[in-house]
Scaffold this motif. Structure first.
Motif, PDB file in Angstrom:
ATOM      1  N   CYS A  50       0.813  -1.218   0.000  1.00  0.00           N
ATOM      2  CA  CYS A  50       0.000   0.000   0.000  1.00  0.00           C
ATOM      3  C   CYS A  50       0.848   1.270   0.000  1.00  0.00           C
ATOM      4  O   CYS A  50       0.318   2.368  -0.168  1.00  0.00           O
ATOM      5  N   THR A  52       2.849   1.912  -2.357  1.00  0.00           N
ATOM      6  CA  THR A  52       2.974   2.288  -3.769  1.00  0.00           C
ATOM      7  C   THR A  52       1.674   2.158  -4.554  1.00  0.00           C
ATOM      8  O   THR A  52       1.592   2.656  -5.672  1.00  0.00           O
ATOM      9  N   GLN A  53       0.664   1.478  -3.982  1.00  0.00           N
ATOM     10  CA  GLN A  53      -0.611   1.312  -4.690  1.00  0.00           C
ATOM     11  C   GLN A  53      -1.761   1.436  -3.698  1.00  0.00           C
ATOM     12  O   GLN A  53      -1.615   1.101  -2.528  1.00  0.00           O
ATOM     13  N   ALA A  54      -2.875   1.909  -4.182  1.00  0.00           N
ATOM     14  CA  ALA A  54      -4.054   2.088  -3.330  1.00  0.00           C
ATOM     15  C   ALA A  54      -4.623   0.731  -2.926  1.00  0.00           C
ATOM     16  O   ALA A  54      -4.483  -0.260  -3.639  1.00  0.00           O
ATOM     17  N   TYR A 100      -4.673   3.849   4.351  1.00  0.00           N
ATOM     18  CA  TYR A 100      -4.967   5.290   4.382  1.00  0.00           C
ATOM     19  C   TYR A 100      -3.760   6.086   4.883  1.00  0.00           C
ATOM     20  O   TYR A 100      -3.498   7.181   4.398  1.00  0.00           O
ATOM     21  N   ALA A 103      -1.397   6.215   1.986  1.00  0.00           N
ATOM     22  CA  ALA A 103      -1.846   7.152   0.956  1.00  0.00           C
ATOM     23  C   ALA A 103      -1.341   8.557   1.270  1.00  0.00           C
ATOM     24  O   ALA A 103      -0.869   9.270   0.388  1.00  0.00           O
ATOM     25  N   HIS A 104      -1.432   8.928   2.518  1.00  0.00           N
ATOM     26  CA  HIS A 104      -1.030  10.270   2.916  1.00  0.00           C
ATOM     27  C   HIS A 104       0.490  10.417   2.989  1.00  0.00           C
ATOM     28  O   HIS A 104       1.059  11.356   2.431  1.00  0.00           O
ATOM     29  N   ARG A 107       2.316   7.956  -0.564  1.00  0.00           N
ATOM     30  CA  ARG A 107       1.876   8.212  -1.936  1.00  0.00           C
ATOM     31  C   ARG A 107       1.500   9.670  -2.161  1.00  0.00           C
ATOM     32  O   ARG A 107       1.103  10.049  -3.261  1.00  0.00           O
ATOM     33  N   ASP A 108       1.582  10.503  -1.119  1.00  0.00           N
ATOM     34  CA  ASP A 108       1.275  11.935  -1.202  1.00  0.00           C
ATOM     35  C   ASP A 108      -0.078  12.213  -1.830  1.00  0.00           C
ATOM     36  O   ASP A 108      -0.224  13.090  -2.678  1.00  0.00           O
ATOM     37  N   GLU A 109      -1.089  11.458  -1.402  1.00  0.00           N
ATOM     38  CA  GLU A 109      -2.452  11.630  -1.917  1.00  0.00           C
ATOM     39  C   GLU A 109      -3.301  12.349  -0.880  1.00  0.00           C
ATOM     40  O   GLU A 109      -3.079  12.240   0.317  1.00  0.00           O
ATOM     41  N   GLU A 110      -4.277  13.062  -1.371  1.00  0.00           N
ATOM     42  CA  GLU A 110      -5.263  13.682  -0.492  1.00  0.00           C
ATOM     43  C   GLU A 110      -6.073  12.574   0.172  1.00  0.00           C
ATOM     44  O   GLU A 110      -6.100  11.451  -0.314  1.00  0.00           O
ATOM     45  N   LEU A 112      -8.525   9.857   0.957  1.00  0.00           N
ATOM     46  CA  LEU A 112      -9.408   9.106   0.069  1.00  0.00           C
ATOM     47  C   LEU A 112     -10.836   9.106   0.588  1.00  0.00           C
ATOM     48  O   LEU A 112     -11.766   8.822  -0.157  1.00  0.00           O
TER      49      LEU A 112
END
Length: 183
Positions: A50, A52-54, A100, A103-104, A107-110, A112
């Protein structure tokens, strides 16, 4: 309004179940309850996929929880205390929220998940502190993007006064339900 209840109690008719049943009577909208002891959910194995991938590579009932979390408005964590902490099966489910966190932080994602409200219901037979369990539960709620968290509902000393007979605990549950049901 949609609410997810994560029930970490092994007892289907115990003190935690009594408070959840009362909560359900006062909540608005759709309610989904996950009983962690009855679920086929493995703990996180720290495979780090997780990062590198959701999502999660483990194929089990946790996928149903991930799907429900995406659209729910509220999350409730309910558990008896075992040596002042949440139950092991609830912590197993909580460990799978790692996706989650990754992700933050990796993966530097907002986020989810949409912003949610949260509540924590804890029960215990003795008079020990619930501080550790509440801190853990709040950490899990925040990982599910519960930003507004109601103060803990704690029903202690259940060996002497069962939760089903504890009027103060029932009042706290009703106040938590009102908080979760308000806009």
């Amino acid at each position: 309004m949609k609410t997810l209840i994560i029930n970490g109690s092994p007892r289907k008719n115990g003190d935690t179940a009594a408070l959840i049943a009362h909560m359900r009577e006062h909540l608005l909208g759709e309610i989904k309850e996950i009983r962690t002891y009855d679920s086929n959910i493995s703990p996180c194995v720290d495979c780090r996929a997780c990062r590198t991938q959701a999502g999660c590579v483990i194929d089990d009932e946790m996928k149903e929880i991930y799907n429900y979390l995406e659209g729910c408005d509220n999350v409730i964590i309910a558990s008896p205390l075992y040596f002042t902490e949440l139950t092991g099966s609830l912590l197993n489910v909580g460990s799978r929220l790692q996706t989650y966190f990754s992700a933050h932080y990796f993966r530097d994602e907002e986020p989810l998940l949409s912003r949610k409200k949260g509540a924590v219901i804890l029960t215990g037979g003795g008079t020990c502190s619930y501080d550790s369990a509440y801190k853990t539960a709040k950490c899990l709620l925040k990982s599910m993007n519960a930003q507004d968290i109601f103060p803990v509902v704690f029903c202690g000393n259940t060996d002497r006064l069962p939760a089903k007979d504890n009027r103060e605990a029932f009042k706290s549950v009703r106040r938590a339900a009102e908080f979760l049901s308000s806009p």
